[in-house]
Motif scaffolding. Structure first.
Motif, short mmCIF file in Angstrom:
data_model
loop_
_atom_site.label_atom_id
_atom_site.label_comp_id
_atom_site.label_asym_id
_atom_site.label_seq_id
_atom_site.Cartn_x
_atom_site.Cartn_y
_atom_site.Cartn_z
N ASN A 106 0.86 -1.17 0.00
CA ASN A 106 0.00 0.00 0.00
C ASN A 106 0.90 1.23 0.00
O ASN A 106 1.68 1.44 0.93
CB ASN A 106 -0.91 -0.02 1.23
N GLN A 140 0.16 0.31 -9.78
CA GLN A 140 -1.14 -0.38 -9.86
C GLN A 140 -1.06 -1.57 -10.80
O GLN A 140 -1.65 -2.63 -10.53
CB GLN A 140 -2.21 0.60 -10.34
N HIS A 177 -0.03 -3.26 -6.64
CA HIS A 177 0.06 -2.46 -5.42
C HIS A 177 -1.15 -1.52 -5.34
O HIS A 177 -1.73 -1.15 -6.36
CB HIS A 177 1.35 -1.65 -5.40
N THR A 178 -1.52 -1.13 -4.13
CA THR A 178 -2.64 -0.22 -3.95
C THR A 178 -2.13 1.19 -3.68
O THR A 178 -1.02 1.38 -3.16
CB THR A 178 -3.55 -0.68 -2.80
N ALA A 216 -2.72 5.40 -2.50
CA ALA A 216 -3.40 6.42 -1.73
C ALA A 216 -2.68 7.73 -1.97
O ALA A 216 -1.51 7.75 -2.38
CB ALA A 216 -3.43 6.07 -0.25
N HIS A 275 -7.86 6.84 -0.73
CA HIS A 275 -7.47 5.60 -1.39
C HIS A 275 -8.06 5.63 -2.79
O HIS A 275 -9.27 5.85 -2.96
CB HIS A 275 -7.97 4.39 -0.60
N SER A 294 -7.88 4.39 -7.17
CA SER A 294 -7.48 3.47 -8.24
C SER A 294 -7.52 4.26 -9.54
O SER A 294 -8.29 5.22 -9.68
CB SER A 294 -8.40 2.26 -8.32
N PHE A 345 1.47 2.74 6.06
CA PHE A 345 1.68 2.42 4.66
C PHE A 345 3.04 1.75 4.47
O PHE A 345 3.97 1.99 5.23
CB PHE A 345 1.59 3.69 3.80
N ASN A 346 3.15 0.93 3.44
CA ASN A 346 4.43 0.27 3.17
C ASN A 346 5.49 1.26 2.71
O ASN A 346 6.68 1.07 2.97
CB ASN A 346 4.26 -0.81 2.11
#
Length: 314
Positions: free
Chosen positions: A2, A28, A32-33, A35, A56, A58, A80-81
């Protein structure tokens, strides 16, 4: 993973050329997501972690309504990562404060790229002075007489503000010294503001080259931003024409001498500007040109960036 982007408002993106958008699209594509937030939406309350109002999102693939918001929430950055700082210049007081909030988030466990401390320590004009052996003769001063002496020595010079971007406020003064006094007054505001002065490099006619240093490695293609008409500035924002070309051996040697030092300081992405074989700026806030290079050469710069990001997070 994320991934949170700290950037300018999403509605302001010109997605046909925006590098942050290109990063998002590749992330994406790999699953991966995403934000997004803006610096003014970050906050730090005593006893609590640094947080932000985030959206968040897309990517839709549509040219107009290019993103879709699934939810909004106030969340800690360390959740978040990775946090990717992509706020465009100018590097003003609010940008400076944002780096302090991001550095606190790092202490809480966030992984921030580029490193907020490195952003503060590498102002984009001044940073090249550490690597002066690769730069043209350069002076940074508030003193009008020092600028006049530099012009007397080098005869043909470029003057620019330290906090400029996109070619704003850049002047050329030739051997006749025409308007030098007026330009000094405009830029240094009576000695209140520092000015960068460099010897003019005639190789600008072949382009102000943007080299990309990603994860300590040099991308194999550059974007030469070529001035048009009577313009001295090659910046795309100033009307320059962007022409992608292979990285030369001479430019590679300079870039590879600089890249490891900057990468070790937490600068995952650097935009190195060169005219001829001389470094003129080291851009670290939100380097661009991903899409222009990829479209003209077929080399996937966003993929190189995401490869480096994924490696840094392992």
């Amino acid at each position: 993973m994320n991934i949170l982007f700290v950037a300018d408002p999403l509605a302001s993106f010109k997605i046909y050329k925006d590098t942050t958008f290109a990063m998002m699209r590749e992330l994406q594509r790999r699953g991966h997501t995403l934000a997004a937030t803006e610096p003014q939406h970050m906050a730090w309350q005593s006893g609590q972690p640094v947080s932000a109002k985030v959206r968040h999102i897309s990517l839709t693939g549509d040219a107009e309504a290019w993103f879709r918001v699934s939810r909004e929430a106030i969340e800690p950055l360390h959740g978040f990562n990775a946090v990717i700082m992509r706020k465009d210049p100018p590097f003003d007081s609010e940008f400076f404060y944002a780096t302090h909030l991001l550095e606190q988030a790092e202490r809480e466990g966030a992984r921030v790229f580029n490193s907020p401390r490195a952003l503060r320590d590498h102002p984009e004009k001044l940073a090249l002075m550490e690597f002066a052996r690769f730069a043209p003769p350069t002076l940074v001063t508030r003193q009008a007489e020092a600028i006049r002496a530099f012009h007397a020595e080098h005869r043909d010079i470029i003057l620019k503000p330290l906090d400029g971007m996109g070619g704003m406020g850049i002047f050329r003064v030739g051997p006749d010294g025409m308007n030098l006094g007026s330009i000094i007054e405009t830029l240094n505001q009576g000695g209140a503001t520092s000015v960068m002065v460099q010897r003019y490099l005639p190789q600008i006619v072949d382009g102000d080259k943007r080299l990309l240093l990603i994860g300590g490695k040099v991308a194999p293609f550059v974007l030469a931003r070529i001035p048009q008409g009577n313009e001295v500035r090659g910046n795309l924002a100033a009307g320059g024409k962007g022409v992608a070309q292979p990285l030369s051996d001479a430019d590679r040697a300079v870039a590879e001498a600089i890249a490891p030092t900057l990468a070790a300081r937490g600068l995952l992405l650097v935009g190195l500007d060169m005219i001829g074989n001389s470094v003129t700026e080291i851009n670290v806030t939100s380097p661009t040109c991903f899409q222009e290079i990829t479209e003209q050469t077929g080399f996937d710069v966003p993929a190189m960036f995401v490869d480096a990001l994924e490696h840094a997070l392992t």
